[in-house]
Design an enzyme around this catalytic site. Sequence first.
Site, mmCIF file in Angstrom:
data_model
loop_
_atom_site.group_PDB
_atom_site.id
_atom_site.type_symbol
_atom_site.label_atom_id
_atom_site.label_comp_id
_atom_site.label_asym_id
_atom_site.label_seq_id
_atom_site.Cartn_x
_atom_site.Cartn_y
_atom_site.Cartn_z
ATOM 1 C CG ASP A 21 -16.962 18.046 -3.302
ATOM 2 O OD1 ASP A 21 -16.150 17.663 -2.428
ATOM 3 O OD2 ASP A 21 -16.719 17.977 -4.519
ATOM 4 C CB SER A 66 -19.062 7.985 -1.417
ATOM 5 O OG SER A 66 -17.652 8.035 -1.470
ATOM 6 C CG ASN A 69 -16.034 9.452 0.868
ATOM 7 O OD1 ASN A 69 -17.123 9.949 1.138
ATOM 8 N ND2 ASN A 69 -15.241 9.986 -0.059
ATOM 9 N NE ARG A 189 -19.560 17.341 -6.487
ATOM 10 C CZ ARG A 189 -18.999 16.165 -6.700
ATOM 11 N NH1 ARG A 189 -19.561 15.316 -7.508
ATOM 12 N NH2 ARG A 189 -17.877 15.830 -6.104
ATOM 13 N NE ARG A 195 -15.932 14.625 -9.655
ATOM 14 C CZ ARG A 195 -15.002 15.569 -9.770
ATOM 15 N NH1 ARG A 195 -14.808 16.173 -10.916
ATOM 16 N NH2 ARG A 195 -14.274 15.913 -8.720
ATOM 17 C CB SER A 197 -19.394 11.772 -7.186
ATOM 18 O OG SER A 197 -18.561 12.756 -7.712
HETATM 19 C C1 FPP Z 1 -16.814 16.070 1.016
HETATM 20 O O1 FPP Z 1 -15.776 17.033 1.131
HETATM 21 C C2 FPP Z 1 -17.412 15.767 2.325
HETATM 22 C C3 FPP Z 1 -17.418 14.540 2.929
HETATM 23 C C4 FPP Z 1 -16.796 13.358 2.296
HETATM 24 C C5 FPP Z 1 -18.011 14.316 4.269
HETATM 25 C C6 FPP Z 1 -19.206 15.145 4.611
HETATM 26 C C7 FPP Z 1 -19.687 14.797 5.975
HETATM 27 C C8 FPP Z 1 -20.130 15.693 6.894
HETATM 28 C C9 FPP Z 1 -20.223 17.145 6.633
HETATM 29 C C10 FPP Z 1 -20.588 15.172 8.226
HETATM 30 C C11 FPP Z 1 -22.084 15.025 8.225
HETATM 31 C C12 FPP Z 1 -22.510 14.309 9.439
HETATM 32 C C13 FPP Z 1 -23.790 14.145 9.836
HETATM 33 C C14 FPP Z 1 -24.118 13.288 11.003
HETATM 34 C C15 FPP Z 1 -24.891 14.817 9.124
HETATM 35 P P1 FPP Z 1 -14.301 16.621 0.695
HETATM 36 O O2 FPP Z 1 -13.599 16.072 1.895
HETATM 37 O O3 FPP Z 1 -14.349 15.707 -0.475
HETATM 38 O O4 FPP Z 1 -13.704 18.011 0.283
HETATM 39 P P2 FPP Z 1 -12.579 18.277 -0.829
HETATM 40 O O5 FPP Z 1 -13.153 17.823 -2.136
HETATM 41 O O6 FPP Z 1 -12.394 19.766 -0.757
HETATM 42 O O7 FPP Z 1 -11.353 17.513 -0.409
#
Ligand code: FPP
Length: 262
Positions: A21, A66, A69, A189, A195, A197
């Site tokens: 996250d 998720s 998402n 996390r 949490r 989630s």
């Molecule tokens: C959460 O941060 C992150 C995600 C929803 C996506 C994570 C995906 C990757 C790092 C790509 C992985 C790919 C491979 C092929 C392994 P957020 O966007 O919720 O951050 P925020 O809470 O600060 O907005």
Amino acid sequence: MTAKDSLDPRRIPRHIAIIMDGNGRWARQRGLKRHMGHRKGVDAVRRAVEACAEIGVEYLTVFAFSTENWQRPASEVNALMDLMVRTLNSEMDSLQRNGVRLSAFGDLDSLPSRTRTRLFQAIEDTRHNTRITLSLALSYSARWEILQAVQKLAADVEGGRLHPKDITHTVFRQYLATYPLPDPELLIRTSGEQRISNFLLWQIAYTELYFTPVLWPDFTKEHLFEAVAEFQRRQRRFGLTDEQLRQGVSPAITVDTAIKSP
Ligand code: FPP
């Protein structure tokens, strides 16, 4: 002494799960678009895989996308789906060199075909690797998983293939999307949120939870070793007393152990 040097090699978790996250916040703090945070997040995935492999973790599971998402702006969803394809292309050599077996679970049919095709190819190409299994939770939520398990189970009962009294813990877990992965011993996390989630609700019944304020793109190998060091400082009692554990009493809770391949 670094956190890695302090680790007890006999008590390394076999399976670590991570809720990655903070990509969006990392980007915003730098005046960048959110997808830049996800791009940097891929580097952190690579570091986490390397760190786990170095200390002998057998399974690493990351929450990559998720069910919830899908509600993000279409531009971000598309950027993430493209990022998966590009990452699987660019990391394939490194996965092979490092003995990483790729796997994925979730509602994979809901992924765009370009992402699904590349993913299935990568899973196929790495299926003989044995050093560590990297599982991507994709279009996944634990409530989706439990519901689809119950639907399949009910169909088997209706079809006469399963009797209700035979639905044990061992049978039920075979209907879960994560099967045959063992339960994670440690769940990390990042980004300070505390949490779950909708992640692995069944599997984390007795998992140790570790929350860190570090944003995912900033997560280093040393951060992972610190999480494992903290895991090793905890006493896992599974509902028993300290004294019972010293006497060698086995906990009644069934914690799923690792099975190497389906
Ligand atoms: C959460 O941060 C992150 C995600 C929803 C996506 C994570 C995906 C990757 C790092 C790509 C992985 C790919 C491979 C092929 C392994 P957020 O966007 O919720 O951050 P925020 O809470 O600060 O907005």
